[in-house]
Design a protein around this motif. Structure first.
Motif, mmCIF file in Angstrom:
data_model
loop_
_atom_site.group_PDB
_atom_site.id
_atom_site.type_symbol
_atom_site.label_atom_id
_atom_site.label_comp_id
_atom_site.label_asym_id
_atom_site.label_seq_id
_atom_site.Cartn_x
_atom_site.Cartn_y
_atom_site.Cartn_z
ATOM 1 N N ASP A 28 0.838 -1.194 0.000
ATOM 2 C CA ASP A 28 0.000 0.000 0.000
ATOM 3 C C ASP A 28 0.879 1.253 0.000
ATOM 4 O O ASP A 28 2.116 1.149 -0.070
ATOM 5 C CB ASP A 28 -1.006 -0.031 1.164
ATOM 6 C CG ASP A 28 -0.349 0.037 2.534
ATOM 7 O OD1 ASP A 28 0.862 0.329 2.614
ATOM 8 O OD2 ASP A 28 -1.056 -0.213 3.530
ATOM 9 N N LYS A 29 0.254 2.426 0.063
ATOM 10 C CA LYS A 29 1.039 3.665 -0.013
ATOM 11 C C LYS A 29 1.967 3.835 1.185
ATOM 12 O O LYS A 29 2.967 4.543 1.102
ATOM 13 C CB LYS A 29 0.088 4.870 -0.097
ATOM 14 C CG LYS A 29 -0.428 5.093 -1.508
ATOM 15 C CD LYS A 29 -1.112 6.452 -1.632
ATOM 16 C CE LYS A 29 -1.457 6.754 -3.089
ATOM 17 N NZ LYS A 29 -2.452 7.837 -3.201
ATOM 18 N N GLN A 30 1.628 3.162 2.287
ATOM 19 C CA GLN A 30 2.497 3.229 3.469
ATOM 20 C C GLN A 30 3.636 2.205 3.404
ATOM 21 O O GLN A 30 4.425 2.102 4.333
ATOM 22 C CB GLN A 30 1.684 2.978 4.753
ATOM 23 C CG GLN A 30 0.769 4.136 5.152
ATOM 24 C CD GLN A 30 -0.476 4.220 4.277
ATOM 25 O OE1 GLN A 30 -1.162 3.230 4.068
ATOM 26 N NE2 GLN A 30 -0.746 5.401 3.740
ATOM 27 N N GLY A 31 3.685 1.442 2.311
ATOM 28 C CA GLY A 31 4.753 0.457 2.166
ATOM 29 C C GLY A 31 4.493 -0.849 2.893
ATOM 30 O O GLY A 31 5.394 -1.677 3.022
ATOM 31 N N ARG A 32 3.262 -1.067 3.363
ATOM 32 C CA ARG A 32 2.932 -2.359 3.990
ATOM 33 C C ARG A 32 2.732 -3.393 2.882
ATOM 34 O O ARG A 32 1.874 -3.206 2.015
ATOM 35 C CB ARG A 32 1.673 -2.231 4.847
ATOM 36 C CG ARG A 32 1.892 -1.375 6.093
ATOM 37 C CD ARG A 32 0.632 -1.299 6.938
ATOM 38 N NE ARG A 32 -0.447 -0.609 6.231
ATOM 39 C CZ ARG A 32 -1.620 -0.314 6.774
ATOM 40 N NH1 ARG A 32 -1.885 -0.675 8.021
ATOM 41 N NH2 ARG A 32 -2.543 0.325 6.086
ATOM 42 N N THR A 33 3.507 -4.465 2.923
ATOM 43 C CA THR A 33 3.487 -5.441 1.836
ATOM 44 C C THR A 33 2.421 -6.504 2.063
ATOM 45 O O THR A 33 2.030 -6.800 3.190
ATOM 46 C CB THR A 33 4.848 -6.139 1.679
ATOM 47 O OG1 THR A 33 5.177 -6.800 2.903
ATOM 48 C CG2 THR A 33 5.935 -5.135 1.318
ATOM 49 N N ASN A 34 1.984 -7.085 0.968
ATOM 50 C CA ASN A 34 0.991 -8.152 0.982
ATOM 51 C C ASN A 34 1.384 -9.185 -0.066
ATOM 52 O O ASN A 34 1.943 -8.837 -1.102
ATOM 53 C CB ASN A 34 -0.397 -7.576 0.654
ATOM 54 C CG ASN A 34 -1.497 -8.614 0.810
ATOM 55 O OD1 ASN A 34 -1.742 -9.406 -0.089
ATOM 56 N ND2 ASN A 34 -2.138 -8.646 1.956
ATOM 57 N N LEU A 35 1.083 -10.438 0.237
ATOM 58 C CA LEU A 35 1.395 -11.508 -0.710
ATOM 59 C C LEU A 35 0.246 -12.499 -0.692
ATOM 60 O O LEU A 35 -0.191 -12.927 0.379
ATOM 61 C CB LEU A 35 2.704 -12.196 -0.296
ATOM 62 C CG LEU A 35 3.322 -13.146 -1.304
ATOM 63 C CD1 LEU A 35 3.744 -12.414 -2.571
ATOM 64 C CD2 LEU A 35 4.534 -13.835 -0.676
#
Lengths: 212, 212
Positions: free
Chosen positions: A37-44
């Motif tokens: 997301d824009k805050q740099g929280r990653t998802n996989l």
């Protein structure tokens, strides 16, 4: 032979119906979709809905289903316009399957499963370091399909990361040599064993194996 | 690791690019799409673009590419509103591949390849008798995708024809037991070897094999 009609299908218990219908298209690609997301929280997230849309320009489609649970992947793709697609191989199969658990947005599936995020080139989305064949994609089309409120997402391939010398002179990429697996239904994974590679078919000529 | 960017891809010779990009989504289902026109002239075409769209209602998607050559399958689907999807198995693999040759509209791929057309229930489109798992579909959505002028076709599954006792109590259909194959790229066919079936993944719990 038996026949199962649409009324029988709609009468099935919902999980049984989902398992059954998911088997009917046949073999499916097994990929991990990486986003942030824009805050740099990653998802996989493991997905089996990637499909070829075209080569010129190079385009790939994904179907992302609606759900009462928040769909972090779709949200992130729409927010940043970018995502990665990483082939699942046998070495990371159980970690890949584990990404389908319903993690909170604050807990990355990378940390939870032990897979390693990797940032490459100008793609603002995490690749999976352990995957041998991986693509960086830019969103070029999104629509909610009126037929069932699923989301069609089409991305243009910006970059392909793969082992040296993996692409043959004719463009073929032997994905099975790099461990890429397939899935059928919701949960059954398969190794791919090559059985035949055929020449381009022509009217009035028998099918020939390539190289013969 | 090497990196191939979009400019490199667009610089490739067009057949090489098509072969390469077709490999990137991963394993693909291998199906024969059966149609007929209003005059009852049948057509059969191998396609690797079928994908799951949803289970409730049961929907399947296809991408059909534009082409200077007439696309009989798309024409027939739009004309009659119906088509069949038949899993390709190893016994009919070379005949299935041969349907990709550019037959005239007046010559049916059934006659040309020796595959047998079969009409079942109220589906005005031919099934492939030699296929073990086959679906009758009704067109519910068609659009030309603006991104590259390919056609998205979505069908609702009206009927599923399959061997007796093929569906497990939980809805799973072991398509590999009925010989269904996969394709990678444009021309390379694979047998599917099951390697693992996992339980539904949960946060904080290790992945477990189903049945353990």
């Amino acid at each position: 032979m038996q026949s199962i009609g649409i009324d029988d299908i709609l009468d099935m218990e919902s999980r049984k119906r989902a398992a059954f219908i998911n088997c009917l298209s046949g073999a499916k690609a097994t990929n991990l979709i990486g986003t942030q997301d824009k805050q740099g929280r990653t998802n996989l997230s493991i997905m089996s809905s990637a499909f070829h849309v075209g080569a010129t320009p190079p385009l790939m489609g994904l179907i992302i289903r609606p759900d009462p649970v928040p769909r972090h992947t779709l949200h992130n793709i729409l927010e940043t316009g970018y995502y990665t697609l990483n082939h699942v191989n046998q070495d990371i199969l159980s970690a890949a399957h584990q990404t389908s658990a319903r993690y909170d947005k604050d807990e990355s599936e990378f940390g939870a499963t032990g897979l390693t995020s990797q940032f490459v080139a100008n793609i603002p989305a995490p690749f999976v370091a352990e995957s041998a064949i991986k693509l960086g994609l830019k969103l070029v089309h999104h629509q909610e399909l009126a037929v069932n409120k699923t989301h069609l997402v089409i991305g243009e391939i910006q970059t392909v990361l793969l082992p040296e010398d993996a692409v043959a002179d004719d463009g073929h990429l032997a994905i099975t040599e790099h461990g890429s697996v397939a899935v059928t239904g919701l949960d059954t994974y398969h190794e791919l064993q090559p059985i035949a590679r055929f020449k381009y078919a022509k009217v009035g000529q028998p099918v020939e194996l390539l190289g013969e």
